[in-house]
Scaffold this motif. Structure first.
Motif, mmCIF file in Angstrom:
data_model
loop_
_atom_site.group_PDB
_atom_site.id
_atom_site.type_symbol
_atom_site.label_atom_id
_atom_site.label_comp_id
_atom_site.label_asym_id
_atom_site.label_seq_id
_atom_site.Cartn_x
_atom_site.Cartn_y
_atom_site.Cartn_z
ATOM 1 N N SER B 31 0.852 -1.186 0.000
ATOM 2 C CA SER B 31 0.000 0.000 0.000
ATOM 3 C C SER B 31 0.888 1.236 0.000
ATOM 4 N N THR B 32 0.258 2.371 -0.231
ATOM 5 C CA THR B 32 1.014 3.623 -0.180
ATOM 6 C C THR B 32 1.469 3.931 1.245
ATOM 7 N N TYR B 58 -1.491 -0.253 -3.882
ATOM 8 C CA TYR B 58 -2.841 0.288 -3.764
ATOM 9 C C TYR B 58 -2.852 1.395 -2.720
ATOM 10 N N ARG B 59 -3.884 2.182 -2.778
ATOM 11 C CA ARG B 59 -4.020 3.288 -1.831
ATOM 12 C C ARG B 59 -4.156 2.734 -0.417
#
Lengths: 355, 343
Positions: B31-32, B58-59
């Motif tokens: 993830s970010t 992914y965010r």
């Protein structure tokens, strides 16, 4: 792994995402490789997120060489998207995996942007332009229905290209935002392109212009003509007793692939902002009044149609400058400038000024 | 600052331990919110292992919220999954789908560390430690053969946990994952009873991460698998009581799983996820959601999950002493080696 956003990249990415009609809830994949500028990928991710999408960044290792596939299962994963922004830096056009992603049966929209510093600079200088889009569509309508193109020049070019079956060889519009399911497009610049039946390409080209041969000569400006003799869609001889001619001939030979000499596609550049001699680094696909004669691979059934069957180890786009183009006997380009009645002149000419 | 090469080499060792080759489709999920140098190290490590990996970022999202369908499909197609942010989606349908799909195909996971808090123990625990592997096999055998487990402590813990049917209530990790340093399982929902005097590491996994060392006992009662009382005798205890109550959900109190850790190399100081699960001689007591194929038929769907690592406890399996006051016994066969710096 938050990546620092370069502030002026985000507005540009937002504009491109918006132009491509990204809707809230759509599955947006930002595809990149290890060569992609991280802030560029982050900007697209943020822009898509701002549009209300649960966007993701998919990254592969960068490819070495020309026309090299990405892992097939990675590309299968991209097919789950509504739209893919291709920010990769690898040269993977004309591969099986690119053909799979952009295939005629796919519904995913694929917007090619590129991911290295030059690509960013290109889209910054020549982003999609509504006025240009009108001329791109007009050019598509002009060339789609013709039977024969004839390219001539004062240097002695005289090349015939037959249009062939429009279903097999559709016209591709580039520089148009990617808004329709299954659409593929480069977002920058503006041009129309098509593969053509090889058997219908005959004549001689006294080539002057510029070309980038990925993996070979780059930023080559050709002022002294190189003679390309073409029979049945194949270069049969490269003439010219000078260094540029020898360099190009050696590049072709270096692939040791007869298919490298096969005709690939024909483009007409329409972007008034891409002026070859004003911006030597301008994108050579878009150059206003330039025509690309490409050789080598053109396999891309979802882009150049089912007639694009050439598989070669190489591909080169040779941008011919200063030449003339007639379609079914009607002159639309003379000495590198579109005729007034072609409707393809850019505003730099339409608005007057120096000839 | 740890140099990138060190991190890449540590990641590469984990790929090699899982026999990752160029034939494997390696998918990395991050993830970010992950720690960038670790993500890059795992990505680079996969390339050095010979694979041609796909990194999906992914965010960042709330814990236990699940992943987008496209990401789930991509993950389910992996031969080797490198999940750098398990907390984003564990105990969700999306995670369960991927676990089942991967198991059906015989795909495998690489044990990961994805956050800055993980760095120290990531570097301390390279794969292939023979003691950890030997303990894993022994603990797995003991726990899967158990009927009843009793956990006690000098501070007053006295908790009984039924093992349940190991065919239904699978222990985790699976047998082909011997570098894990831990074996855990989710007992039958109503078959946990007794008192807990909790001291050790508190790691509230979610909805929001919160972690701290607990040194004053938090006294709790478990009745038929659920926490029925938390004595609010000091601030940490009151905090925990109120945290449970905030969900207004009986399932929030549900006993989720218990683990026994045996990796002698980790330090508990960072309270990172790995340490809390594998700490040598630590007994993990978890409450809240446990819906995961990792735990067989476990099906509790709550909104919370807390891991409480009880330290200094004793552990009996069907009357046989495995652990006494945080030290494995001779009869356990678990190689009760003196810990570095201990008397």
């Amino acid at each position: 792994m938050a990546t620092t956003l370069v502030p002026d990249l985000l507005p540009l990415a937002r504009r491109l995402v918006e132009l491509c009609g990204v809707q809230p809830g759509e599955t947006v994949i930002v595809f990149c490789d290890d060569g992609t500028v991280p802030a560029w990928a982050a900007a697209f991710h943020a822009a898509a997120t701002d549009r209300g999408c649960d966007a993701t960044v998919y990254r592969c290792a960068a490819r070495q060489g020309l026309i090299v596939d990405f892992p097939p299962r990675a590309i299968e994963a991209l097919l789950q998207a509504d739209i893919v922004f291709d920010l990769s830096t690898s040269v993977w056009a004309y591969t099986d995996t690119h053909g799979r992603l952009t295939g005629p049966d796919q519904s995913v929209r694929v917007a090619y942007v590129g991911g290295n510093a030059k690509s960013i600079e290109t889209i910054r200088l020549i982003p999609p332009d509504p006025e240009l889009a009108v001329r791109i569509r007009r050019a598509r309508d002009l060339v789609d229905g013709v039977e024969t193109f004839r390219i001539t020049s004062s240097l002695g070019t005289d090349l015939i290209l037959r249009r062939g079956d429009r279903e097999q060889f559709p016209v591709l519009m580039q520089g148009i935002p990617v808004t329709e399911p299954g659409q593929f497009g480069d977002l920058f610049g503006g041009w129309v392109a098509m593969a053509l039946p090889e058997a219908g390409v005959d004549g001689v080209v006294q080539y002057v212009g510029a070309y980038d041969a990925i993996g070979g000569p780059y930023h080559r400006v050709v002022d002294e003509p190189i003679a390309l003799h073409i029979e049945g869609g194949r270069i049969t001889r490269i003439g010219g007793d000078h260094e540029e001619a020898r360099a190009l001939a050696q590049w072709f030979r270096s692939w040791r692939d007869p298919n490298s000499y096969r005709f690939s596609h024909f483009n007409v550049g329409l972007d008034h902002r891409a002026r070859h001699y004003r911006f030597p680094d301008t994108n050579l696909h878009a150059a206003h009044g330039g025509m690309i004669l490409a050789f080598g691979s053109n396999y891309s059934p979802g882009i150049f149609g089912r007639g694009s069957i050439v598989r070669a180890r190489s591909h080169v786009d040779l941008t011919l400058m200063g030449a003339s183009l007639a379609i079914d006997g009607r002159q639309i380009l003379v000495d590198g400038e579109f005729t007034p009645d072609s409707g393809l002149r850019g505003p730099h000419v339409q608005g007057g000024g120096a000839a | 600052m740890i140099d990138a090469t060190t991190l890449v080499q540590a990641a590469l060792a984990r790929y090699r331990a899982r026999q990752v080759t160029e034939r494997d489709h390696v998918v990395l999920l991050a993830s970010t919110g992950n720690y960038g140098p670790l993500v890059e190290a795992y990505h680079r490590g996969a390339v050095l292992a010979g694979a041609d990996p796909l990194l999906i970022v992914y965010r960042d999202r709330p814990r236990f919220s699940g992943l987008p369908p496209a990401v789930v499909r991509a993950a389910a197609d992996a031969d080797v999954l490198v999940d750098l942010n398990l907390s984003a989606w564990v105990y969700t349908d999306s995670h369960a789908h991927v676990v089942r799909a991967m198991r059906e195909r015989g795909a495998r996971w690489v044990w990961t560390a994805g956050f800055e808090e993980d760095l120290e123990n990531f570097l301390r625990t390279p794969p292939g430690d023979p003691l950890v592997a030997a303990r894993f096999r022994q603990v797995k055998r003991l726990i899967d053969g158990a009927t009843r487990i009793r956990i006690t402590s000098q501070l007053g813990t006295d908790l009984t946990i039924a093992r349940g049917n190991p065919e239904e209530r699978a222990s985790h990790p699976p047998a082909d994952w011997p570098d894990a340093g831990v074996v855990g399982f989710a007992p039958p929902e109503e078959e946990v009873n007794g008192a807990i005097a909790f001291v050790g590491a508190l790691r509230i996994q979610g909805p929001r991460l919160y972690k701290r060392h607990i040194t004053t006992p938090i006294r709790m009662t478990v009745t038929r698998g659920r926490l029925t009382n938390i004595q609010a005798t000091h601030p940490d205890a009151r905090f925990l009581r109120d945290w449970f109550a905030s969900f207004n959900d009986p399932l929030a109190y549900q006993f989720a799983h218990t683990n026994l850790g045996f990796d002698h190399r980790v330090t508990l100081e960072p309270l990172d996820n790995y340490a809390v699960h594998v700490h040598y001689g630590g007994v993990l007591l978890a409450f809240g959601m446990n819906y995961s194929p990792f735990f067989g038929t476990a099906r509790v769907r709550a909104r919370n999950h807390v891991d409480m690592l009880l330290i200094g406890a004793s552990y009996e399996i069907d009357g046989r002493s495995i652990l006494e006051a945080g030290r494995f016994t001779e009869e356990s066969g678990l190689l009760n080696l003196p810990r570095e710096g201990s008397a």
